[in-house]
Design a protein around this motif. Structure first.
Motif, mmCIF file in Angstrom:
data_model
loop_
_atom_site.group_PDB
_atom_site.id
_atom_site.type_symbol
_atom_site.label_atom_id
_atom_site.label_comp_id
_atom_site.label_asym_id
_atom_site.label_seq_id
_atom_site.Cartn_x
_atom_site.Cartn_y
_atom_site.Cartn_z
ATOM 1 N N LYS A 19 -77.189 -46.313 18.992
ATOM 2 C CA LYS A 19 -76.121 -47.215 18.577
ATOM 3 C C LYS A 19 -74.956 -46.385 18.061
ATOM 4 O O LYS A 19 -75.127 -45.240 17.635
ATOM 5 N N ALA A 30 -70.878 -47.024 16.024
ATOM 6 C CA ALA A 30 -69.914 -47.955 15.438
ATOM 7 C C ALA A 30 -68.722 -47.189 14.914
ATOM 8 O O ALA A 30 -68.852 -46.052 14.427
ATOM 9 N N GLY A 89 -68.214 -52.303 9.111
ATOM 10 C CA GLY A 89 -69.295 -52.950 9.837
ATOM 11 C C GLY A 89 -68.824 -53.890 10.902
ATOM 12 O O GLY A 89 -69.630 -54.543 11.563
ATOM 13 N N GLY A 129 -69.369 -52.285 16.478
ATOM 14 C CA GLY A 129 -70.696 -51.744 16.760
ATOM 15 C C GLY A 129 -71.789 -52.659 16.282
ATOM 16 O O GLY A 129 -71.553 -53.721 15.699
ATOM 17 N N ASP A 130 -73.038 -52.252 16.512
ATOM 18 C CA ASP A 130 -74.175 -53.107 16.180
ATOM 19 C C ASP A 130 -75.141 -52.440 15.206
ATOM 20 O O ASP A 130 -76.316 -52.752 15.179
ATOM 21 N N ILE A 131 -74.632 -51.500 14.396
ATOM 22 C CA ILE A 131 -75.504 -50.816 13.434
ATOM 23 C C ILE A 131 -75.808 -51.715 12.240
ATOM 24 O O ILE A 131 -76.920 -51.717 11.722
ATOM 25 N N GLY A 132 -74.824 -52.462 11.792
ATOM 26 C CA GLY A 132 -75.053 -53.382 10.679
ATOM 27 C C GLY A 132 -75.079 -52.687 9.339
ATOM 28 O O GLY A 132 -74.570 -51.580 9.160
ATOM 29 N N CYS A 133 -75.669 -53.362 8.343
ATOM 30 C CA CYS A 133 -75.795 -52.860 6.969
ATOM 31 C C CYS A 133 -74.444 -52.514 6.345
ATOM 32 O O CYS A 133 -74.227 -51.377 5.903
ATOM 33 N N GLN A 154 -76.173 -43.878 15.322
ATOM 34 C CA GLN A 154 -77.552 -44.067 14.863
ATOM 35 C C GLN A 154 -78.515 -43.519 15.909
ATOM 36 O O GLN A 154 -78.464 -43.903 17.077
ATOM 37 N N PRO A 181 -74.702 -45.906 23.884
ATOM 38 C CA PRO A 181 -74.179 -47.180 23.376
ATOM 39 C C PRO A 181 -72.802 -47.487 23.966
ATOM 40 O O PRO A 181 -72.123 -46.597 24.488
#
Length: 566
Positions: free
Chosen positions: A88, A90, A95, A98-102, A127, A327
């Motif tokens: 992944k 970002a 946030g 991208g799709d990493i989140g947190c 990630q 990604p």
């Protein structure tokens, strides 16, 4: 336990400026570093400047974050070997990409602040899925950052820097709390301890907000006790009420706790690298539990030149588990590098029917239920038809025939095979008949459709038409040059006039000798905004260095006084 495979290495620091003048081939540079993940800061590249040799490096997959505020400013990039591809990626810290989140608790920031903090292209997160030496599989986030510099003359930039620190810590700690290992690396623009600075300012060294922030970020065993005891230690965490601090370890200091002179940045204007008069502001920070299970070594690579910074490297015991593909943020998926973009000229090329297709294609405006719609040849013809119906109103064959007819009509018989005319011909008179023919042809071309005008103008500008047309008013205004009688009028200028100009303008006298070394000084110009901007001065020509170093630059300084006109 022994690692079964090559250890993974990381590098942080602006190894080179990724601009169009970079003379070192990136593949050669990256291979010489022997690293699996290479993080660059201050790339100064925007999306429109990014070219294929920079974005696509054989054997690597790359990720860029661009400044959206101004061109040639800030920016970071991460290059990963194909064997160390992230799962992944970002851009930014909020946030949103991208799709990493947190993202963490960002309730203390306004929407405008979050947008501004991500607008300068200062952060990238990749990630990776890794397998540790004991076989445990974990997710590891690599945060590549270029932290802002606090301009002492601008209070707004200091506030921006502190808010960036707060958002960075919020995101990093949120990733750790979700079970990821985190590597935070890059140009932090802060010297942590006194041994990280050539000549620290004892008066307010411990109270600098950036230094207080970095100290509270680190695990208790890596903190500077003098900073930790400052009464106003709570000044910075007050802007980040949802962070804890103490989660990270300075990898280099963990392995080299008392090493001095390990600087990573020097002033190029004063040649300070020659005397190692610099600061350590580039770091690789790892969360404490990750250090305990994987850190092998960390070094400062001062031998790598080419920038005002040098790289920092860590080696960890872990192997990357590659995903099926990179990604979506990977530059190889950008339209300009993926080979999916079509040129505008393709719409004006007559299509050739694929010989493998036996039947005639269906009508171009066929229904969606037609099974032949998925055929690539038919799809391309339909695209061409849509464009020509809404824009050109003619088929490509009709346009080509029309242009060829115009080209044959307007091209004179004596045009020399369509060759381009010389520049001198633009200043030659033509007969009135040829002028009238060409003007009439241009008037006819103007009455055609808009699309034919575009193509005809391109033909005219390409040199296929005779362009030796100059109005009489222009040719008459060009003065005739008298023939020289054998002497060059320019070179016959009296030497006395040259000497007169020299005496009038004057010149700089020989540079004075500095008092410390009795050597000729160097001339410099003030570039900082203020009342002295643009003024020139003499200073010692030696490299800047510590005040106790006799080989370093002495304190000689002398303004240049301008002569007053008499």
């Amino acid at each position: 336990m022994q690692l079964t495979g090559l250890p993974r290495k990381f590098i942080a620091g602006p190894i080179c400026q990724l601009d169009l003048d970079c003379k070192v081939e990136l593949k050669q540079l990256f291979n010489s570093l022997d690293a699996d993940i290479i993080c660059l800061q201050e790339t100064k590249v925007t999306r429109d400047m990014l070219d294929e040799p920079t974005a696509i490096v054989e054997g690597y997959n790359s990720y860029f974050s661009f400044s959206r505020k101004k061109s040639g400013y800030s920016g970071v990039a991460t290059f990963c070997k194909d064997a160390c591809t992230p799962e992944k990626a970002a851009e930014g810290l909020t946030g949103g990409g991208g799709d990493i989140g947190c993202p963490g608790d960002q309730s203390s920031f306004t929407t405008e602040e979050l947008e501004s903090l991500d607008a300068e292209g200062r952060a990238l997160i990749t990630q990776h899925r890794i397998r540790l030496s004991d076989g445990v599989v974990k997710e590891m986030a690599v945060i590549n950052v270029y932290c802002p510099r606090a301009d002492p003359d601008r209070e707004d930039r200091l506030a921006y820097k502190l808010h960036f620190f707060a958002l960075l810590q919020t995101r990093a700690e949120a990733l750790i709390k979700q079970g990821r290992y985190v590597v935070l690396l890059g140009d932090v623009n802060v010297s942590h301890r006194k041994i990280d600075k050539s000549e620290p300012d004892d008066e307010d060294f411990y109270s600098r907000p950036g230094r207080v922030w970095l100290n509270q970020m680190l695990w208790e065993g890596g903190r500077d006790r003098d900073i930790d005891s400052v009464e106003d230690r709570e000044m910075f965490p007050a802007t980040t009420p949802y962070v804890e601090g103490g989660m990270f370890v300075d990898a280099f200091r963990h392995r080299n706790p008392e090493t001095r002179g390990a600087f990573t940045c020097w002033c190029t204007m004063t040649s300070a690298r020659q005397t190692n008069y610099g600061n350590r502001i580039d770091y690789i920070l790892m969360n404490k539990s990750f250090v305990e299970v994987s850190l092998v070594d960390s070094v400062v690579m001062q031998e790598i030149e080419g920038s005002d910074h040098c790289p920092v490297k860590v080696e960890i015991n872990a192997n990357n588990i590659n995903p099926a593909k990179p990604p979506p943020l990977c530059t190889q998926f950008m339209p300009e590098f993926s080979g999916k973009q079509q040129k505008l000229s393709n719409f004006f090329i007559k299509m050739k029917r694929d010989e493998s297709v036996q039947d005639e294609p269906p009508p171009l405006k066929s229904s969606k239920s037609d099974s032949s719609q998925n055929h690539p040849v038919i799809q391309r013809r339909e695209t061409l038809q849509v464009v020509s119906t809404s824009k050109l109103k003619r088929t490509s064959s009709e346009l080509n025939e029309s242009v060829n007819a115009k080209r044959a009509k307007v091209t004179p018989q004596n045009s020399g095979g369509g060759k381009q005319s010389s520049l001198a011909n633009f200043f030659c008179k033509r007969n009135q008949k040829k002028n009238t023919e060409t003007n009439n042809t241009i008037e006819e071309a103007k009455s055609e459709s808009k699309s034919e005008n575009i193509i005809l103008n391109n033909v005219m500008s390409s040199g296929d038409m005779d362009t030796n047309v100059t109005p009489a008013s222009e040719t008459s205004s060009i003065p005739s040059q008298p023939r020289s009688s054998g002497t060059n009028s320019t070179s016959s200028q009296p030497k006395s006039s040259v000497n007169a100009w020299k005496n009038l303008l004057g010149g700089l006298p020989p540079p004075p000798l500095c008092k410390g070394h009795k050597e000729p000084c160097v001339l410099r110009t003030v570039k900082k905004d203020g009342p002295n901007r643009g003024k020139q001065f003499y200073t010692c020509a030696r490299a800047e260095g510590h005040s106790s170093n006799p080989e370093a630059r002495c304190d000689f300084f002398k303004w240049i006084e301008k002569k007053k006109n008499s």
